[in-house]
Design a protein around this motif. Sequence first.
Motif, mmCIF file in Angstrom:
data_model
loop_
_atom_site.group_PDB
_atom_site.id
_atom_site.type_symbol
_atom_site.label_atom_id
_atom_site.label_comp_id
_atom_site.label_asym_id
_atom_site.label_seq_id
_atom_site.Cartn_x
_atom_site.Cartn_y
_atom_site.Cartn_z
ATOM 1 N N MET A 186 9.101 1.113 0.663
ATOM 2 C CA MET A 186 9.020 1.612 -0.561
ATOM 3 C C MET A 186 8.160 2.157 -1.185
ATOM 4 O O MET A 186 8.203 2.864 -2.382
ATOM 5 C CB MET A 186 9.503 -0.179 -1.288
ATOM 6 N N PRO A 187 6.975 2.099 -1.007
ATOM 7 C CA PRO A 187 6.600 3.074 -1.186
ATOM 8 C C PRO A 187 6.392 4.477 -1.754
ATOM 9 O O PRO A 187 6.225 5.265 -2.304
ATOM 10 C CB PRO A 187 4.797 3.045 -0.413
ATOM 11 N N LEU A 188 6.493 4.667 -0.640
ATOM 12 C CA LEU A 188 7.305 6.482 -0.729
ATOM 13 C C LEU A 188 8.645 6.677 -1.114
ATOM 14 O O LEU A 188 8.663 7.621 -2.250
ATOM 15 C CB LEU A 188 8.270 6.454 1.050
ATOM 16 N N ALA A 189 9.624 5.595 -1.382
ATOM 17 C CA ALA A 189 10.152 5.420 -2.669
ATOM 18 C C ALA A 189 9.781 5.672 -4.265
ATOM 19 O O ALA A 189 10.181 6.227 -4.677
ATOM 20 C CB ALA A 189 11.744 4.278 -2.356
ATOM 21 N N GLY A 190 9.092 4.691 -4.489
ATOM 22 C CA GLY A 190 8.364 4.495 -5.562
ATOM 23 C C GLY A 190 7.865 5.966 -6.089
ATOM 24 O O GLY A 190 7.918 6.783 -7.468
ATOM 25 N N TYR A 191 6.822 6.381 -5.023
ATOM 26 C CA TYR A 191 6.580 7.880 -5.324
ATOM 27 C C TYR A 191 7.689 8.961 -5.080
ATOM 28 O O TYR A 191 7.364 9.961 -6.259
ATOM 29 C CB TYR A 191 5.443 8.551 -3.951
ATOM 30 N N THR A 192 8.235 9.633 -4.821
ATOM 31 C CA THR A 192 9.519 9.619 -4.753
ATOM 32 C C THR A 192 10.267 9.524 -6.454
ATOM 33 O O THR A 192 10.807 11.036 -7.185
ATOM 34 C CB THR A 192 11.075 9.687 -3.646
ATOM 35 N N SER A 193 10.051 8.914 -6.661
ATOM 36 C CA SER A 193 11.045 8.238 -8.280
ATOM 37 C C SER A 193 10.210 9.213 -9.387
ATOM 38 O O SER A 193 10.214 9.061 -10.252
ATOM 39 C CB SER A 193 10.863 6.889 -8.224
ATOM 40 N N THR A 204 6.760 -1.062 -4.096
ATOM 41 C CA THR A 204 6.912 0.611 -5.420
ATOM 42 C C THR A 204 5.892 1.006 -6.500
ATOM 43 O O THR A 204 6.043 1.835 -6.809
ATOM 44 C CB THR A 204 8.463 -0.416 -5.917
ATOM 45 N N TYR A 205 5.206 -0.578 -7.036
ATOM 46 C CA TYR A 205 4.480 0.147 -8.027
ATOM 47 C C TYR A 205 3.211 0.852 -7.282
ATOM 48 O O TYR A 205 2.961 2.035 -8.335
ATOM 49 C CB TYR A 205 4.652 -1.010 -8.932
ATOM 50 N N ALA A 206 3.277 0.271 -6.261
ATOM 51 C CA ALA A 206 2.060 1.083 -5.199
ATOM 52 C C ALA A 206 1.861 2.629 -5.282
ATOM 53 O O ALA A 206 1.255 3.283 -5.293
ATOM 54 C CB ALA A 206 1.415 0.336 -4.373
ATOM 55 N N GLY A 207 3.133 2.546 -5.035
ATOM 56 C CA GLY A 207 3.914 3.959 -4.638
ATOM 57 C C GLY A 207 3.546 5.148 -5.755
ATOM 58 O O GLY A 207 3.216 6.187 -5.667
ATOM 59 N N TYR A 208 4.657 4.477 -6.768
ATOM 60 C CA TYR A 208 4.755 5.135 -8.177
ATOM 61 C C TYR A 208 3.713 5.435 -8.326
ATOM 62 O O TYR A 208 3.238 6.353 -8.793
ATOM 63 C CB TYR A 208 5.270 4.345 -8.837
ATOM 64 N N ALA A 209 2.348 4.692 -8.737
ATOM 65 C CA ALA A 209 1.171 4.236 -9.356
ATOM 66 C C ALA A 209 0.064 5.824 -8.738
ATOM 67 O O ALA A 209 -1.048 6.235 -8.890
ATOM 68 C CB ALA A 209 0.442 3.250 -8.815
#
Length: 206
Positions: free
Chosen positions: A38-45, A160-165
């Motif tokens: 999920m962090p990877l997916a969040g980062y990808t987005s 998700t948010y952690a990866g996005y941030a």
Amino acid sequence: MIDTDWIKQIIESLGYWGIAFLMFLENLFPPIPSELIMPLAGYTSNLPGAKLNVIGVFFAGLLGSVLGALVWYYPGKILGEKRLRAWADKYGKWLSISSKDITKAKRWFDQQGGKAVFIGRLVPGVRTLISVPAGISNMHLLPFLIYSTLGSAAWVGLLTYAGYALGSQYELVDKYLAPVSKIVLAVLVLAFVVWVMKRRRKNRRK
């Protein structure tokens, strides 16, 4: 650190369905860590020109997580308390587990119910296993789905948010959460061993 190239390839080629598939597998095979998926997916987005958006990533991960929880719920429901009690009476002596212990465990879960499912879905190392006693206790499907979804939503949303941030440093999530998962599992194993030893000592005194 686990190689993330294959996770990246699945997400890039299958998009949201790939994320859902990976989270589904994570519930079947805990060594596949949601702390990376999920962090990877969040980062990808959050990449420039990304085909995925963070909201879609969240719901895809949530879908896969809930479907994976169902896979472990039904075996417990199909086997049921009676079969487990019979198994405990026949083979449980090797672990000092009796049919009465199965009944007590079921009674505990019946008392905790939705709270146990909700909290269990938030704890690394327990997220997958919590579905089994829910099935054994014949917890109705709708409440199980509701509490599993709420717990999974909190967990998936956090990752998700952690990866996005964090961006390109998304792997820090796994770096800091992986030890927590190992500690939780170690505590559970230790607690189980201590419980078995106490049971054996108690039986010897009788």
